[in-house]
Design a protein around this motif. Sequence first.
Motif, PDB file in Angstrom:
ATOM      1  N   ALA A 122       3.093  -0.518  14.437  1.00  0.00           N
ATOM      2  CA  ALA A 122       3.002  -1.469  15.542  1.00  0.00           C
ATOM      3  C   ALA A 122       1.868  -2.456  15.304  1.00  0.00           C
ATOM      4  CB  ALA A 122       2.795  -0.723  16.851  1.00  0.00           C
ATOM      5  N   ALA A 123       0.731  -1.959  14.836  1.00  0.00           N
ATOM      6  CA  ALA A 123      -0.415  -2.829  14.561  1.00  0.00           C
ATOM      7  C   ALA A 123      -0.068  -3.839  13.475  1.00  0.00           C
ATOM      8  CB  ALA A 123      -1.620  -1.988  14.150  1.00  0.00           C
ATOM      9  N   LYS A 124       0.696  -3.354  12.483  1.00  0.00           N
ATOM     10  CA  LYS A 124       1.065  -4.250  11.378  1.00  0.00           C
ATOM     11  C   LYS A 124       1.990  -5.356  11.851  1.00  0.00           C
ATOM     12  CE  LYS A 124       0.357  -2.781   7.002  1.00  0.00           C
ATOM     13  NZ  LYS A 124       0.812  -2.583   5.654  1.00  0.00           N
ATOM     14  N   THR A 125       2.991  -4.949  12.640  1.00  0.00           N
ATOM     15  CA  THR A 125       3.930  -5.976  13.089  1.00  0.00           C
ATOM     16  C   THR A 125       3.250  -6.924  14.070  1.00  0.00           C
ATOM     17  OG1 THR A 125       4.837  -4.166  14.395  1.00  0.00           O
ATOM     18  CG2 THR A 125       6.226  -5.008  12.641  1.00  0.00           C
ATOM     19  N   ALA A 126       2.154  -6.464  14.689  1.00  0.00           N
ATOM     20  CA  ALA A 126       1.401  -7.361  15.573  1.00  0.00           C
ATOM     21  C   ALA A 126       0.545  -8.332  14.768  1.00  0.00           C
ATOM     22  CB  ALA A 126       0.535  -6.550  16.528  1.00  0.00           C
ATOM     23  N   GLY A 127       0.641  -8.265  13.448  1.00  0.00           N
ATOM     24  CA  GLY A 127      -0.039  -9.257  12.614  1.00  0.00           C
ATOM     25  C   GLY A 127      -1.390  -8.787  12.089  1.00  0.00           C
ATOM     26  N   LEU A 128      -1.795  -7.561  12.444  1.00  0.00           N
ATOM     27  CA  LEU A 128      -3.065  -7.070  11.910  1.00  0.00           C
ATOM     28  C   LEU A 128      -2.858  -6.660  10.452  1.00  0.00           C
ATOM     29  CD1 LEU A 128      -4.386  -4.962  14.901  1.00  0.00           C
ATOM     30  CD2 LEU A 128      -5.283  -7.124  14.058  1.00  0.00           C
ATOM     31  N   ASP A 129      -3.862  -6.936   9.635  1.00  0.00           N
ATOM     32  CA  ASP A 129      -3.723  -6.745   8.200  1.00  0.00           C
ATOM     33  C   ASP A 129      -4.121  -5.355   7.731  1.00  0.00           C
ATOM     34  OD1 ASP A 129      -2.506  -8.557   6.726  1.00  0.00           O
ATOM     35  OD2 ASP A 129      -4.286  -9.750   6.193  1.00  0.00           O
ATOM     36  N   THR A 130      -3.849  -4.348   8.539  1.00  0.00           N
ATOM     37  CA  THR A 130      -4.291  -3.001   8.179  1.00  0.00           C
ATOM     38  C   THR A 130      -3.615  -2.507   6.897  1.00  0.00           C
ATOM     39  OG1 THR A 130      -4.557  -2.525  10.504  1.00  0.00           O
ATOM     40  CG2 THR A 130      -4.432  -0.640   9.040  1.00  0.00           C
ATOM     41  N   LEU A 131      -4.452  -2.013   5.970  1.00  0.00           N
ATOM     42  CA  LEU A 131      -3.909  -1.378   4.767  1.00  0.00           C
ATOM     43  C   LEU A 131      -3.751   0.111   5.044  1.00  0.00           C
ATOM     44  CD1 LEU A 131      -5.938  -2.807   1.730  1.00  0.00           C
ATOM     45  CD2 LEU A 131      -3.496  -3.130   2.177  1.00  0.00           C
ATOM     46  N   ILE A 132      -2.560   0.646   4.771  1.00  0.00           N
ATOM     47  CA  ILE A 132      -2.320   2.068   5.021  1.00  0.00           C
ATOM     48  C   ILE A 132      -2.226   2.801   3.683  1.00  0.00           C
ATOM     49  CG2 ILE A 132      -0.768   3.762   6.053  1.00  0.00           C
ATOM     50  CD1 ILE A 132       0.207   1.581   7.963  1.00  0.00           C
ATOM     51  N   ALA A 133      -3.103   3.768   3.500  1.00  0.00           N
ATOM     52  CA  ALA A 133      -3.091   4.563   2.270  1.00  0.00           C
ATOM     53  C   ALA A 133      -2.775   6.008   2.614  1.00  0.00           C
ATOM     54  CB  ALA A 133      -4.442   4.474   1.564  1.00  0.00           C
ATOM     55  N   VAL A 134      -1.862   6.619   1.870  1.00  0.00           N
ATOM     56  CA  VAL A 134      -1.522   8.023   2.101  1.00  0.00           C
ATOM     57  C   VAL A 134      -1.842   8.815   0.839  1.00  0.00           C
ATOM     58  CG1 VAL A 134       0.306   9.672   2.608  1.00  0.00           C
ATOM     59  CG2 VAL A 134       0.271   7.459   3.786  1.00  0.00           C
ATOM     60  N   GLY A 135      -2.728   9.785   1.002  1.00  0.00           N
ATOM     61  CA  GLY A 135      -3.099  10.647  -0.121  1.00  0.00           C
ATOM     62  C   GLY A 135      -2.932  12.099   0.262  1.00  0.00           C
ATOM     63  N   GLY A 136      -3.601  12.985  -0.463  1.00  0.00           N
ATOM     64  CA  GLY A 136      -3.516  14.403  -0.151  1.00  0.00           C
ATOM     65  C   GLY A 136      -2.215  15.012  -0.638  1.00  0.00           C
ATOM     66  N   CYS A 137      -1.847  16.129  -0.023  1.00  0.00           N
ATOM     67  CA  CYS A 137      -0.772  16.948  -0.588  1.00  0.00           C
ATOM     68  C   CYS A 137       0.610  16.345  -0.391  1.00  0.00           C
ATOM     69  CB  CYS A 137      -0.862  18.362  -0.035  1.00  0.00           C
ATOM     70  SG  CYS A 137      -2.353  19.200  -0.634  1.00  0.00           S
ATOM     71  N   ILE A 138       0.836  15.555   0.665  1.00  0.00           N
ATOM     72  CA  ILE A 138       2.142  14.899   0.804  1.00  0.00           C
ATOM     73  C   ILE A 138       2.252  13.767  -0.215  1.00  0.00           C
ATOM     74  CG2 ILE A 138       3.710  13.605   2.324  1.00  0.00           C
ATOM     75  CD1 ILE A 138       2.655  15.099   4.683  1.00  0.00           C
ATOM     76  N   GLY A 139       1.173  13.033  -0.414  1.00  0.00           N
ATOM     77  CA  GLY A 139       1.157  11.986  -1.432  1.00  0.00           C
ATOM     78  C   GLY A 139       1.473  12.577  -2.796  1.00  0.00           C
ATOM     79  N   GLN A 140       0.826  13.720  -3.106  1.00  0.00           N
ATOM     80  CA  GLN A 140       1.043  14.376  -4.394  1.00  0.00           C
ATOM     81  C   GLN A 140       2.491  14.844  -4.526  1.00  0.00           C
ATOM     82  OE1 GLN A 140      -1.336  14.662  -6.798  1.00  0.00           O
ATOM     83  NE2 GLN A 140       0.164  15.584  -8.157  1.00  0.00           N
ATOM     84  N   ARG A 141       3.051  15.400  -3.452  1.00  0.00           N
ATOM     85  CA  ARG A 141       4.403  15.962  -3.508  1.00  0.00           C
ATOM     86  C   ARG A 141       5.464  14.864  -3.597  1.00  0.00           C
ATOM     87  NH1 ARG A 141       6.548  18.507   1.922  1.00  0.00           N
ATOM     88  NH2 ARG A 141       6.532  16.274   2.313  1.00  0.00           N
ATOM     89  N   ASP A 142       5.322  13.805  -2.789  1.00  0.00           N
ATOM     90  CA  ASP A 142       6.416  12.844  -2.620  1.00  0.00           C
ATOM     91  C   ASP A 142       6.247  11.563  -3.424  1.00  0.00           C
ATOM     92  OD1 ASP A 142       7.491  14.659  -0.924  1.00  0.00           O
ATOM     93  OD2 ASP A 142       6.969  13.605   0.929  1.00  0.00           O
ATOM     94  N   GLY A 143       5.037  11.172  -3.747  1.00  0.00           N
ATOM     95  CA  GLY A 143       4.827   9.945  -4.519  1.00  0.00           C
ATOM     96  C   GLY A 143       5.582   8.766  -3.933  1.00  0.00           C
ATOM     97  N   ALA A 144       6.292   8.041  -4.799  1.00  0.00           N
ATOM     98  CA  ALA A 144       6.975   6.809  -4.387  1.00  0.00           C
ATOM     99  C   ALA A 144       8.070   7.053  -3.354  1.00  0.00           C
ATOM    100  CB  ALA A 144       7.557   6.114  -5.616  1.00  0.00           C
ATOM    101  N   LYS A 145       8.573   8.303  -3.293  1.00  0.00           N
ATOM    102  CA  LYS A 145       9.628   8.625  -2.306  1.00  0.00           C
ATOM    103  C   LYS A 145       9.190   8.319  -0.879  1.00  0.00           C
ATOM    104  CE  LYS A 145      10.700  12.858  -3.766  1.00  0.00           C
ATOM    105  NZ  LYS A 145      11.108  14.223  -3.578  1.00  0.00           N
ATOM    106  N   LEU A 146       7.865   8.430  -0.657  1.00  0.00           N
ATOM    107  CA  LEU A 146       7.336   8.196   0.694  1.00  0.00           C
ATOM    108  C   LEU A 146       7.672   6.793   1.195  1.00  0.00           C
ATOM    109  CD1 LEU A 146       3.701   9.589   0.947  1.00  0.00           C
ATOM    110  CD2 LEU A 146       5.596  10.043   2.507  1.00  0.00           C
TER     111      LEU A 146
END
Length: 442
Positions: free
Chosen positions: A66-90
């Motif tokens: 919602a914040a992104k579509t409102a035009g805010l430039d928030t960068l979202i980074a996902v790490g940890g065990c889901i990042g490790q498991r899913d990689g680009a699939k996320l």
Amino acid sequence: MDTYEIRTFGCQMNKHDSERIAGLLASMGLTEAGEDQTADVVVFNTCCVREKADERLYGQVASLKAAKTAGLDTLIAVGGCIGQRDGAKLLRQLPHIDVVFGTHNIARLPQLLTAAAEQRDAVVEVLEAGEGDFTSDLPTLREHPWHAWVPIAVGCDNFCTYCIVPYVRGRERSRTFEDVVAEVGRLVADGVVEVTLLGQNVNSYGRDLYGQPRFAELLRAVAATGIGRIRFTTSHPKDLSDETIAAMAETPQVCRHLHLPAQSGSDRILKLMNRHYTAGSYLALVDRLYTAMPDLALTTDLIVGFPGEQEDDFAGTMQLVEAARYDQAFTFIYSPREGTPAATMADQVPHDVIQERFDRLVAAIQSSALAKNLPLVDTMQRVLVEGASKRDPRMLLGRTGGNKVVHAPCPPELRPSGLAGRFVDVEVQEAQTWFLLGSLRG
Ligand code: SAH
Ligand code: SF4
Ligand code: F3S
């Protein structure tokens, strides 16, 4: 990029990794965003040990969208065990993510963020477990200046059949003995009074490097650095040696608290779980522990509803809980994890059956916890102050060596926050299930 926010899920290893991530972001010149501010960078340090942990990520990323579509430039980074498991699939399910990273390349986060900001396109980097795993030489921004997490090993070789951790954290790799002791020495010089040594199975610490475990020896060496208190987690019952019990009992800096996950009290289920002990051998170990340390606080993890669990298997768990006299237990409803052997085992237990057993187990743990706390009334406890109590800002909150929360009125001339990180003596006056009340002495 000026401000950041880190949302941490999962175990202490993730909490530690988040302190490293905070240190890296701070070294890029970012500061932590205020509570009602949308940060320029939001990092999710994720966990996938149970399905609930997975779901939380999806909900939270969706709300940030919602914040992104409102035009805010928030960068979202996902790490940890889901990042490790899913990689680009996320990215397929959550296209608003800008960076995906894993558990083995935390140090690369600054470069990945910069690249994502420049190319306005998602950046994915997930490495296999291997070299360069230890993040100990990275900057750290500790949540409490007086406490530090110290990883002594990462990964796990045990492959309990329900567990995804070995797949997302890789095989067990220990840090060298000298490295760990030197880090604690530096932390002491930096004002740290309590360390928590971390590993999925601390009892096998050193086996990969030295051919045999050196955990008992490590406890004694860490105590010699001048640290006030040593905690550690987690201990696998199959590898807890008498030498380690002796080191705990003989080293005053080591807290009289042991987290010893039992998972189940049924030999049949323990075998299906690949745990390599029986209820009987677990309880014999507990006996040796209480004999060596009668005041030991013992805590555990228990899983309800592992595939094939029958009423008599669960009765075994209830008996084990009674016999082990736990101070606390984390109780989990079995959650099938794709790729683990248990997820495809026959006889998955229906949810209503699990829930009913779970409720009985929680009630048993509560009465066990109270039974362990009541004898502490009228004793003196050494308490490490964490700050003010949330219920009453004039009360201080701290923890005993047994990891019990203690509330006590703060002397009027002092502020609880001013005592944070200090040891005080508290006379316990009242015991409740999950905390103690007392007053300061001396
Ligand atoms: N290495 C530690 C803890 C790992 S995860 C140990 O072996 O004790 C923490 C706890 O989560 C485990 O002890 C277990 O009780 C629980 N857990 C792990 N996988 C689970 C699953 N698939 N469903 C339910 N609970 C699980
Ligand atoms: Fe998972 Fe078992 Fe390893 Fe703990 S010891 S992390 S429960 S596989
Ligand atoms: Fe969760 Fe990963 Fe820890 S799956 S429990 S954050 S090792």
